[in-house]
Scaffold this active site. Structure first.
Site, short mmCIF file in Angstrom:
data_model
loop_
_atom_site.label_atom_id
_atom_site.label_comp_id
_atom_site.label_asym_id
_atom_site.label_seq_id
_atom_site.Cartn_x
_atom_site.Cartn_y
_atom_site.Cartn_z
N CYS A 1 0.88 -1.14 0.22
CA CYS A 1 -0.03 -0.02 0.01
C CYS A 1 0.72 1.21 -0.13
O CYS A 1 2.10 1.29 -0.48
CB CYS A 1 -1.05 -0.01 1.26
N ARG B 1 -3.55 -0.54 5.35
CA ARG B 1 -3.88 -1.77 4.57
C ARG B 1 -2.88 -2.93 4.45
O ARG B 1 -3.26 -4.13 4.77
CB ARG B 1 -4.24 -1.15 3.03
N ASP C 1 -8.22 3.74 1.28
CA ASP C 1 -7.29 4.22 2.19
C ASP C 1 -7.98 4.65 3.45
O ASP C 1 -8.95 5.68 3.35
CB ASP C 1 -6.41 5.32 1.62
P1 4NP Z 1 -1.89 2.80 4.12
O1 4NP Z 1 -2.64 4.07 4.83
O2 4NP Z 1 -1.13 3.13 2.66
O3 4NP Z 1 -2.75 1.74 4.02
O4 4NP Z 1 -0.68 2.32 5.05
C1 4NP Z 1 -1.86 5.29 4.74
C2 4NP Z 1 -0.75 5.65 5.71
C3 4NP Z 1 -0.27 6.96 5.76
C4 4NP Z 1 -0.67 7.94 4.95
C5 4NP Z 1 -1.79 7.72 3.84
C6 4NP Z 1 -2.21 6.44 3.85
N1 4NP Z 1 -0.13 9.19 4.88
O5 4NP Z 1 -0.53 10.08 4.02
O6 4NP Z 1 0.90 9.42 5.62
#
Ligand code: 4NP
Length: 174
Positions: A25, A31, A142
């Site tokens: 991800c 995720r 997300d």
């Molecule tokens: P992930 O979620 O891709 O599912 O781990 C996110 C974690 C951090 C961020 C965005 C999505 N961020 O903008 O820092």
């Protein structure tokens, strides 16, 4: 998923050649660690732990070294799934080292393929929700900026998709 798909029809998953899967991800804190934890849990439940090597990574390096998000952990714990990974960044070597790379959303998919300009490894890169029996969206949404509902939805989507993926792969276990 097509039964004629060469990735699945020709593959033999044995103790000597376990299948190497990386869930990917953006941040590797919500995720993909959840997908890793759920899939690992199912692999253990089915006694297949010596047939799979499971990992996860992020297309960004923003959260490298961090444990999974506390909301992701809370939901997973409620379902008896432990999220033990620490965030790391996906890099070009992972394209070579893994047999199957599962992107959580379209942007992740694009970012992974941008590390493979010649398309050598593109057959290994899939969307996680290709395996969801109820794919109301091609991406796993997300949940980072939202509330608990979003995290619960991510867990549910990943549980359904992981079960179906493992059902398919289990047919190739020897
Ligand atoms: P992930 O979620 O891709 O599912 O781990 C996110 C974690 C951090 C961020 C965005 C999505 N961020 O903008 O820092």
């Amino acid at each position: 998923m097509m039964p004629s798909d060469p990735l699945f029809s020709n593959v033999r998953i044995t103790r000597e050649t376990p299948m190497r899967i990386c869930f990917v991800c953006l941040g590797n804190i919500c995720r993909s660690p959840t997908a890793e934890g759920i899939f690992q849990h199912m692999v253990y439940e089915r006694g297949l732990q010596d047939r799979f090597f499971i990992d996860s990574a992020g297309t960004s390096a923003w959260h490298v070294g961090e444990p999974a998000n506390s909301k992701s952990q809370q939901i997973a714990n409620k379902h008896g799934v432990k999220l033990l990974s620490r965030a790391r960044a996906f890099d070009a070597r992972d394209l070579e080292e893994f047999d199957l790379i599962l992107a959580m959303d379209k942007q992740n998919h694009e970012d992974i393929l941008s590390l493979d300009p010649r398309g050598t490894y593109q057959h290994k890169v899939r969307m996680m929700r290709d395996f969801d029996p109820q794919p109301d969206d091609p991406s796993v949404p997300d949940p980072y900026f939202g509330g608990m509902d979003g995290f619960q939805n991510v867990f549910d989507v990943l549980q359904r998709s992981s079960a179906r993926l493992l059902d398919l792969l289990e047919q190739n276990v020897e």
